[in-house]
Design an enzyme around this catalytic site. Structure first.
Site, PDB file in Angstrom:
ATOM      1  CB  ALA A   1      20.660  10.698  20.968  1.00 48.86           C
TER       2      ALA A   1
ATOM      3  NE  ARG B   1      19.475  13.870   7.127  1.00 43.40           N
ATOM      4  CZ  ARG B   1      19.762  15.090   7.590  1.00 43.40           C
ATOM      5  NH1 ARG B   1      19.843  16.125   6.760  1.00 43.40           N
ATOM      6  NH2 ARG B   1      19.971  15.289   8.878  1.00 43.40           N
TER       7      ARG B   1
ATOM      8  CD  GLN C   1      17.765  13.250  22.629  1.00 42.18           C
ATOM      9  OE1 GLN C   1      18.797  12.949  22.020  1.00 42.18           O
ATOM     10  NE2 GLN C   1      16.925  14.150  22.196  1.00 42.18           N
TER      11      GLN C   1
ATOM     12  CB  THR D   1      20.015  19.350  18.396  1.00 38.63           C
ATOM     13  OG1 THR D   1      19.207  20.362  17.765  1.00 38.63           O
ATOM     14  CG2 THR D   1      20.580  18.450  17.323  1.00 38.63           C
TER      15      THR D   1
ATOM     16  NE  ARG E   1      45.912 -15.884   7.928  1.00 40.73           N
ATOM     17  CZ  ARG E   1      45.541 -17.139   8.222  1.00 40.73           C
ATOM     18  NH1 ARG E   1      45.885 -18.128   7.423  1.00 40.73           N
ATOM     19  NH2 ARG E   1      44.833 -17.386   9.295  1.00 40.73           N
TER      20      ARG E   1
ATOM     21  CE  LYS F   1      48.352 -19.180  12.085  1.00 43.27           C
ATOM     22  NZ  LYS F   1      47.548 -20.159  12.803  1.00 43.27           N
TER      23      LYS F   1
ATOM     24  CE1 TYR G   1      48.798 -20.874   6.332  1.00 40.40           C
ATOM     25  CE2 TYR G   1      49.089 -23.160   7.007  1.00 40.40           C
ATOM     26  CZ  TYR G   1      48.718 -21.859   7.301  1.00 40.40           C
ATOM     27  OH  TYR G   1      48.276 -21.543   8.554  1.00 40.40           O
TER      28      TYR G   1
ATOM     29  NE  ARG H   1      60.393 -39.136  -4.130  1.00 40.47           N
ATOM     30  CZ  ARG H   1      61.300 -38.252  -4.496  1.00 40.47           C
ATOM     31  NH1 ARG H   1      61.116 -36.969  -4.271  1.00 40.47           N
ATOM     32  NH2 ARG H   1      62.406 -38.647  -5.099  1.00 40.47           N
TER      33      ARG H   1
END
Ligand code: UD1
Ligand code: CA
Length: 455
Positions: A9, A14, A76, A82, A331, A349, A364, A438
């Site tokens: 809880a 720190r 709590q 505690t 991936r 991927k 890719y 092309r």
């Protein structure tokens, strides 16, 4: 009957963090998850987790935990220490008769074996309370345990120790085994008359008749986490535990300090992990692979004899005899069959790559099927996204994809196709065809750059 209470809880001031302390991770799993996992192996009747600070976040983090159904959350609010946490819990334990194992949520390295031993010893000695202690040369921050012969007299928190008391090196690990029958009678007597103005569970010890110290030598297991230095210390201890295990089982780790391995990973024999290699999640690396340097593999399967260098692989599976890298990014959802070569600056991927394919440079490949023995030329791109949806590219077996080809998905290329370099392919291509898409080259003869007029 055994019940477990895990104290989670507190804020963990720190840690200097927005994240509740018990949700910080060691080797990929939260501190709390680790404590729950260890306790679950004891098959307790119930596991209570005391939550308070950011309780919703903590509950949510356990949603995918297998033990979720068995966990009872106790709120709590506010968090007054505690001992207060157990006062709040006590309402739930009205009819409970048995042993209450209490653990701080910030002792992530405690093993089920040690807990089991602790419970056995407790049953044998049968005191009102037992607690795990150890000797620490530099016991900074821990409660000091004062014994009289075999029994514990009291625990004094470091803040409340005088100079002499502070020299005591026997510390409280924050793991206790109480006879609930006894603790329930005194838990409401605990007061907050200490420097922190908190109700300490540790004060229960001097209120009970018999308190037994279960001292263990291996204090690594008891490493608590109050700040990020101790968090790093836990990571280091756990990594040593995991890596030693693999080295004893035939894995070479060239530079252990630079590598991390999840405890859920499986690694075969004669695997070499080069420096700065990280095997995360539920990964399996089969025999005879060389992985790294500088490689990250998460939740993936790698079959025998693969070499993977300077690369990143997530949620994918690679069959045997594959070379990956340097600088490849595989991936999630990718399956690569044997004998394939994935080269430098290649991203793949959610794709299925058949046997003996070569994708050697600067490509890719996303949402694609690539057939056996096909060669993908340098700089090939599958344009899988039309701005709103993803589409599939299928390239059959034995194709030769020219350098700098772009496939506008959805598109289907049958087997034995060649595409000319620099083509933008947006129509299906039948088998054994050559596809050229092309602009034609025009050469203008006798053309000279005009001279600049000199002034
Ligand atoms: C505690 C012990 C100390 C012991 C050390 C071991 C006390 C008073 N001291 O100190 O003797 O050596 O652990 O690691 O118990 N928590 C709650 N509710 C609260 C306060 C804390 O659930 O109101 C939880 C925290 O989330 C944490 C655990 O209890 O998981 C321990 O609290 P922490 O503040 O870390 O105690 P320590 O100062 O380490
Ligand atoms: Ca602590």
């Amino acid at each position: 009957m055994l019940a477990v209470a895990i104290l989670a809880a507190g804020k963990g001031t720190r840690m200097k963090s927005e994240l509740p302390k018990v949700l910080h991770k060691v080797s990929g799993k939260s501190l709390l998850n680790r404590v729950i996992n260890s306790c679950s192996k004891l098959s307790p009747e119930k596991i209570f987790v005391i939550v308070g600070h950011k309780s919703d976040e903590i509950k949510k983090s356990l949603d995918s935990n297998n033990h979720r159904r068995k966990i009872h959350f106790i709120l709590q609010e506010p968090q007054n220490g505690t001992g207060h946490a157990i006062q709040v819990l006590s309402k739930e334990l009205n009819d409970f008769k048995g042993t209450l194992l209490i653990l701080n949520g910030d002792v992530p390295l405690i093993t089920p074996e040690t807990l089991k031993d602790f419970l056995d010893k407790n049953a044998e000695e049968n005191p009102d309370v037992s607690l795990i202690t150890t000797r620490k040369e530099r016991p900074l921050g821990y409660g000091r345990v004062f014994t009289n012969g075999k029994l514990i007299e009291k625990i004094v928190e470091e803040r409340d120790c005088d100079e002499k008391e502070r020299l005591n090196t026997l510390i409280n690990a924050g793991i206790y085994c109480f006879k609930w029958e006894k603790l329930s009678k005194i838990v409401h007597k605990l007061k907050n008359n200490n420097k922190q103005k908190e109700i300490y569970l540790t004060d229960a010890i001097s209120l009970l008749k018999t308190a037994f110290s279960y001292e263990i030598k291996n204090y690594d297991e008891l490493q608590g986490v109050n700040n990020r230095i101790q968090l790093a210390k836990c990571e280091q201890i756990l990594q040593k535990r995991i890596q030693d295990f693999h080295m004893m089982n035939g894995v070479t780790i060239i530079n252990p300090a630079s590598c991390t391995i999840s405890e859920d990973a499986e690694i075969g024999i004669d695997v070499t992990l080069e420096a700065n290699t990280h095997i995360r999640g539920e990964s399996k690396i089969s025999d005879n692979c060389i992985i790294g340097p500088n490689t990250f593999i998460e939740n993936s399967f790698v079959d025998k004899n693969c070499n993977i260098i300077n690369s990143t692989i997530f949620n994918s599976s690679l069959m045997k005899d594959i070379n990956v890298g340097p600088y490849s990014h595989v991936r999630p959802g990718t399956k690569i069959s044997s004998n394939t070569k994935i080269g430098n600056f290649v991203e793949i991927k959610n794709s299925h790559i058949e046997e003996s394919v070569k994708i050697n440079h600067l490509s890719y490949i996303g949402d694609s099927e690539i057939g056996q023995s096909t060669n993908i030329g340098a700089g090939t791109i599958t344009a899988n996204f039309d701005g709103s949806e993803k589409h599939t590219t299928t390239i059959g077996a034995n194709c030769n994809v020219g350098a700098n080809s772009v496939f506008i998905a959805p598109v289907n290329i049958e087997e034995y196709v060649t595409t000319a370099a620099g083509s933008v392919i947006n129509k299906n291509v039948g088998k054994e065809s050559l596809a050229i898409a092309r602009a034609k080259q025009t050469n203008i003869k006798n053309w000279k750059k005009k001279k600049r007029k000199s002034n």
